[in-house]
Scaffold this motif. Sequence first.
Motif, mmCIF file in Angstrom:
data_model
loop_
_atom_site.group_PDB
_atom_site.id
_atom_site.type_symbol
_atom_site.label_atom_id
_atom_site.label_comp_id
_atom_site.label_asym_id
_atom_site.label_seq_id
_atom_site.Cartn_x
_atom_site.Cartn_y
_atom_site.Cartn_z
ATOM 1 N N TYR A 111 21.222 4.506 92.595
ATOM 2 C CA TYR A 111 21.678 5.985 93.302
ATOM 3 C C TYR A 111 21.401 7.123 92.402
ATOM 4 O O TYR A 111 21.149 6.729 91.286
ATOM 5 C CB TYR A 111 23.381 5.865 93.503
ATOM 6 N N ASN A 113 23.047 9.759 91.601
ATOM 7 C CA ASN A 113 24.437 10.070 90.967
ATOM 8 C C ASN A 113 24.900 8.575 90.320
ATOM 9 O O ASN A 113 26.255 8.563 90.002
ATOM 10 C CB ASN A 113 25.380 10.574 92.064
ATOM 11 N N THR A 116 26.770 8.958 87.002
ATOM 12 C CA THR A 116 28.125 9.687 87.316
ATOM 13 C C THR A 116 29.222 9.006 87.767
ATOM 14 O O THR A 116 30.509 8.921 87.426
ATOM 15 C CB THR A 116 27.910 10.973 88.202
ATOM 16 N N THR A 120 32.774 7.764 85.868
ATOM 17 C CA THR A 120 33.954 8.089 86.709
ATOM 18 C C THR A 120 34.831 6.763 87.075
ATOM 19 O O THR A 120 35.855 6.858 86.864
ATOM 20 C CB THR A 120 33.570 8.566 88.088
ATOM 21 N N ASN A 231 24.763 8.098 96.308
ATOM 22 C CA ASN A 231 23.891 8.960 96.813
ATOM 23 C C ASN A 231 22.228 8.617 96.621
ATOM 24 O O ASN A 231 21.817 8.530 95.291
ATOM 25 C CB ASN A 231 24.331 10.438 96.555
#
Length: 233
Positions: A111, A113, A116, A120, A231
């Motif tokens: 992805y 992201n 990230t 997370t 994404n």
Amino acid sequence: MNQDFQNFSQSLSNKNTSVRTHNRVLRNTYWLLALSMLPTVVGAWIGVRYGLMHFAAAPIIRAVGFLVVAFCIMSAIEKFKHSGVGVVLLLGFTFFMGIMLTPLLGHILGYVNGATLIMTAFGGTATIFGVMASIATVSKRDFSNMSKWLFVGVMLILISSVANIWLQLPALTLTVSTLAIAIFSAYILFDVQRVVNKGETNYITATLAIYLDLYNVFANLLSILGIFGGNRS
């Protein structure tokens, strides 16, 4: 009177020694837990970098192979838990577990992201650990009676995960991951309190138990984040 005073002094000394020993077990558990994250990260990086898990094998064969290797190493850790060999085996086990994260991490890094999402999941896992460890440390409630229900929950997760190798149902994947986060978060509470209440007096086995809790929370949280937050564009 003299004898009573000596008995009281001896009792107080024994109690202080017990408290110091217990505090040392808890402190060593947290230190070893933090140290165990390093081989995990290294194993995960090597696995992703060199594609160590990209071999042709049926999912059920990979799953069985993982369980066999994992239980063999954990048995060895239990055997040598009173020596430095146990620490070395534990760190080797966490390296192995880092490699086993490769398929999930490779998928997530596909992805845009992905990095990230990984951070997370890491932050969410750290938060869950902080909350559960704090409750286990300060709460007067005894959580030891959760053990049977937690074990049943783990068996349900294991059976559902194996079944989903053939079923490939997204809804079941999401359900299993959500249940796993809840179960292993509760296990953090249970395992930390065992150390706090002196139910577990060996810091190596205590670290192994809590590490597995954190590992499962992280992996399943990352899986859910990938489903809802990934994404590709």
